[in-house]
Design a protein around this motif. Sequence first.
Motif, PDB file in Angstrom:
ATOM      1  N   UNK A 527     -15.968  27.476  30.819  1.00  0.00           N
ATOM      2  CA  UNK A 527     -15.252  26.833  29.619  1.00  0.00           C
ATOM      3  C   UNK A 527     -15.948  26.697  28.320  1.00  0.00           C
ATOM      4  N   UNK A 528     -15.388  27.018  27.232  1.00  0.00           N
ATOM      5  CA  UNK A 528     -16.015  26.728  26.040  1.00  0.00           C
ATOM      6  C   UNK A 528     -15.229  25.551  25.353  1.00  0.00           C
ATOM      7  N   UNK A 529     -16.062  24.433  24.838  1.00  0.00           N
ATOM      8  CA  UNK A 529     -15.505  23.251  24.396  1.00  0.00           C
ATOM      9  C   UNK A 529     -16.149  23.208  22.757  1.00  0.00           C
ATOM     10  N   UNK A 530     -15.502  23.893  21.978  1.00  0.00           N
ATOM     11  CA  UNK A 530     -16.118  23.757  20.516  1.00  0.00           C
ATOM     12  C   UNK A 530     -15.601  22.142  20.041  1.00  0.00           C
ATOM     13  N   UNK A 538     -11.633  24.457  13.067  1.00  0.00           N
ATOM     14  CA  UNK A 538     -11.452  24.538  14.656  1.00  0.00           C
ATOM     15  C   UNK A 538     -10.476  25.348  15.472  1.00  0.00           C
ATOM     16  N   UNK A 539      -9.314  24.911  14.778  1.00  0.00           N
ATOM     17  CA  UNK A 539      -8.207  25.950  15.400  1.00  0.00           C
ATOM     18  C   UNK A 539      -8.366  27.325  15.081  1.00  0.00           C
ATOM     19  N   UNK A 540      -8.646  27.576  13.842  1.00  0.00           N
ATOM     20  CA  UNK A 540      -9.031  29.217  13.748  1.00  0.00           C
ATOM     21  C   UNK A 540     -10.227  29.870  14.600  1.00  0.00           C
ATOM     22  N   UNK A 541     -11.163  29.232  14.849  1.00  0.00           N
ATOM     23  CA  UNK A 541     -12.534  29.639  15.620  1.00  0.00           C
ATOM     24  C   UNK A 541     -11.652  29.648  17.124  1.00  0.00           C
ATOM     25  N   UNK A 542     -11.105  28.529  17.471  1.00  0.00           N
ATOM     26  CA  UNK A 542     -10.729  28.433  18.917  1.00  0.00           C
ATOM     27  C   UNK A 542      -9.588  29.518  19.318  1.00  0.00           C
ATOM     28  N   UNK A 543      -8.792  29.726  18.254  1.00  0.00           N
ATOM     29  CA  UNK A 543      -7.795  30.997  18.435  1.00  0.00           C
ATOM     30  C   UNK A 543      -8.773  32.301  18.687  1.00  0.00           C
ATOM     31  N   UNK A 544      -9.518  32.408  17.857  1.00  0.00           N
ATOM     32  CA  UNK A 544     -10.322  33.594  17.821  1.00  0.00           C
ATOM     33  C   UNK A 544     -11.219  34.095  19.295  1.00  0.00           C
ATOM     34  N   UNK A 545     -11.836  32.954  19.471  1.00  0.00           N
ATOM     35  CA  UNK A 545     -12.361  33.013  20.806  1.00  0.00           C
ATOM     36  C   UNK A 545     -11.653  33.205  21.931  1.00  0.00           C
TER      37      UNK A 545
END
Length: 740
Positions: A527-530, A538-545
């Motif tokens: 699990x990755x929790x940014x 945050x949304x942009x980075x989370x979508x990319x990951x």
Amino acid sequence: MSPTDKAIFSPAAERPTDARGALGRFRRVREATLALAAPLSPEDQLAQSMPDASPTKWHLAHTTWFFETFLLTPHLANYRLFDPAFGYLFNSYYEAIGPRQPRPQRGLLTRPPLERVLAYRAHVDEAMGRLLAKGAPGELADLLNLGLAHEEQHQELILMDILHLFAQSPLKPAYAPAPALPVGRDPGPAGEVAFAGGLVEIGHQGGGFAFDNEGPRHKAYLEPYRLADRLVTNAEWLAFMADGGYARPELWLSEGWARVQAEAWEAPLYWERGPDGAWLAMTLQGRRALAPHAPVTHVSFYEADAFATWAGARLPTEAEWEAAAALVDVSGNFREQRQFGPAAARSQPGLRQMFGDVWEWTRSAYSPYPGFHPAAGAVGEYNGKFMVGQMVLRGGCCASPEGHVRASYRNFFYPHQRWMFSGVRLAWDEDMRTDASSFERDVLAGLGKPRKALPAKYFYDAEGSRLFEEITELPEYYPTRTELSLMRDKAAEMAAVIPQGAALVELGSGASTKTRLLLDAAPQVATYVPIDISRSALDEAARAIARDYPNLRVAPLVEDFTKALALPAEAKDQPRVGFFPGSTIGNLTPGEVVEFLENARRLLGEGAEFLVGIDLVKDEETLVAAYDDAQGVTAAFNLNLLTRINRELGGDFDLAKFRHKAVWNGEASRIEMHLESKVEHAAHVAGRVFRFAAGETIHTENSYKFTVEGFGRLAAQAGWKLERAWESAAPSFAVVLLRA
């Protein structure tokens, strides 16, 4: 404490029926009162500073008179009054008992001398010993509990009255001399704790002592609300004053503004200017420099309400306060800690300082609860008829005895009074606060400081995040380039410390670029929790990951990573590894580093691991160039903070009137970024005006530089052990492994 004798016992009081227990408790309370009087001279014990106060000698005699009048005379056979005249001298408010010395004239009582008052106490204490020799059954136990709680009220009153008395002296004597008052760490901006509201029950539940004004227990309906997680500090009050808080009638209730004008209020009671113009405060430890991080105290309800209005908040109702306080332990800075003043908030999650330190003003008028009826007889005389014209305070203070207060305890004072230890906790309706409001509060507070400053965490809106990514590509900006190179070389070694099925928690994730190196080397991460304060970034980075690592659960958390209290449910019951790259920790002061690491340890849990990037000390030329690049990208990044204020808070900053400035502070081992005003001018934010002199700066960021050994010492203070460090070649950078 509440004006003397205004509260009486609950019929459900705990009854110390055991003879040894009842007598022992009686003696402990009586001895504690005498101990408070011990540092005072006979002259101190006699003096009185204002009509609301009483001489210490009178307190000693009055609390004794209470036991003589309500316990000994009716309940001990053949009891002999010590002196019939004392009934007139030391009665307080009990009309049914008979006439009494007027309160404002208690300071005229040069007789009886202190020796006779002490003899009076000894006479009554001996008789109480005989009365309690067989225990304290029934009504006697109720009266004993009441008498002891009443005496504890007077213990607090003694300290309040002595402070007011000593404050009038040009010699500024100390009641409890000490080398220095504890300064305490900067608690940082206040957080907010949300409550759902709804139907709650307040009032004493029974099963222990309570004054009758704490009941009956009843239902109250609350709309959703938020409470500040700590008390308002002296530094925040200085910002209120600097913004003309005592000169702006729109902030004040009408009666409060009239009081400000009539009595020329310009600061809390006991504050005064020193020879150099800095504020000093009179305390029980004498006149001292103002402690900026300690809670403000000795403010009236009018001042508390004006500050709340200025801060875009309000005071809590007593029902809101009690419903929240019922969820925390009754512990704090009480008299037994011998601080003799409020202390800075400790670093811990959730509500802080709910009990002790200062009595907290509420917006609730002191009135009877539904179904309240005063008790019969003289002992119940005063609660009912004082339930008008006063305001409720909650929580106890630094002068309250430990164990004396509880969540249901109702204190009350007139709205203009200031000589008690009274302070402020802010509250908000749910619809008063938005994601942007914390930004507004911090900006207004920072620009209101004598040395203007803004939190660096607000750099990172979408444009700020984009500019920072551009900064990382600049030839002068070595930290990202050096850290990336280090991680490419050592990612496998770093990944090897991550347990199978772990949750990787990245604090301040930004674009998550370095995270990919770690994820590529550590397929065991489940699990990755940014965590980031900027939802858009945050949304942009989370979508990319999530797109690039389809087998990885991604659970983003929009939060200030320095204050996060809990991880998403997706990270529950998994080994946790924190990741904090980019030398962002250098934005914090050493004290804030320790506090941040303490919070991170609580968030991640005992046994967790934490990978942290730290920039290391190096030559000044390299450092300054990294934060003041030739292309001006860092300048644009810095100035974008003003653009964000203009866009989100209705500001009118003219960016052309500011220049970016970066300087190396060798003594503090940090690079400082400032926005320097080129000319004298004014700017407006959220309806407030802020004036700038030519050359005046807004301090926007610190970037501390470390040694590995020095950082290890800071980590140890927060409960972490430095297990390993990976260090690059020049310009040197390190990633360290901590274990909780």
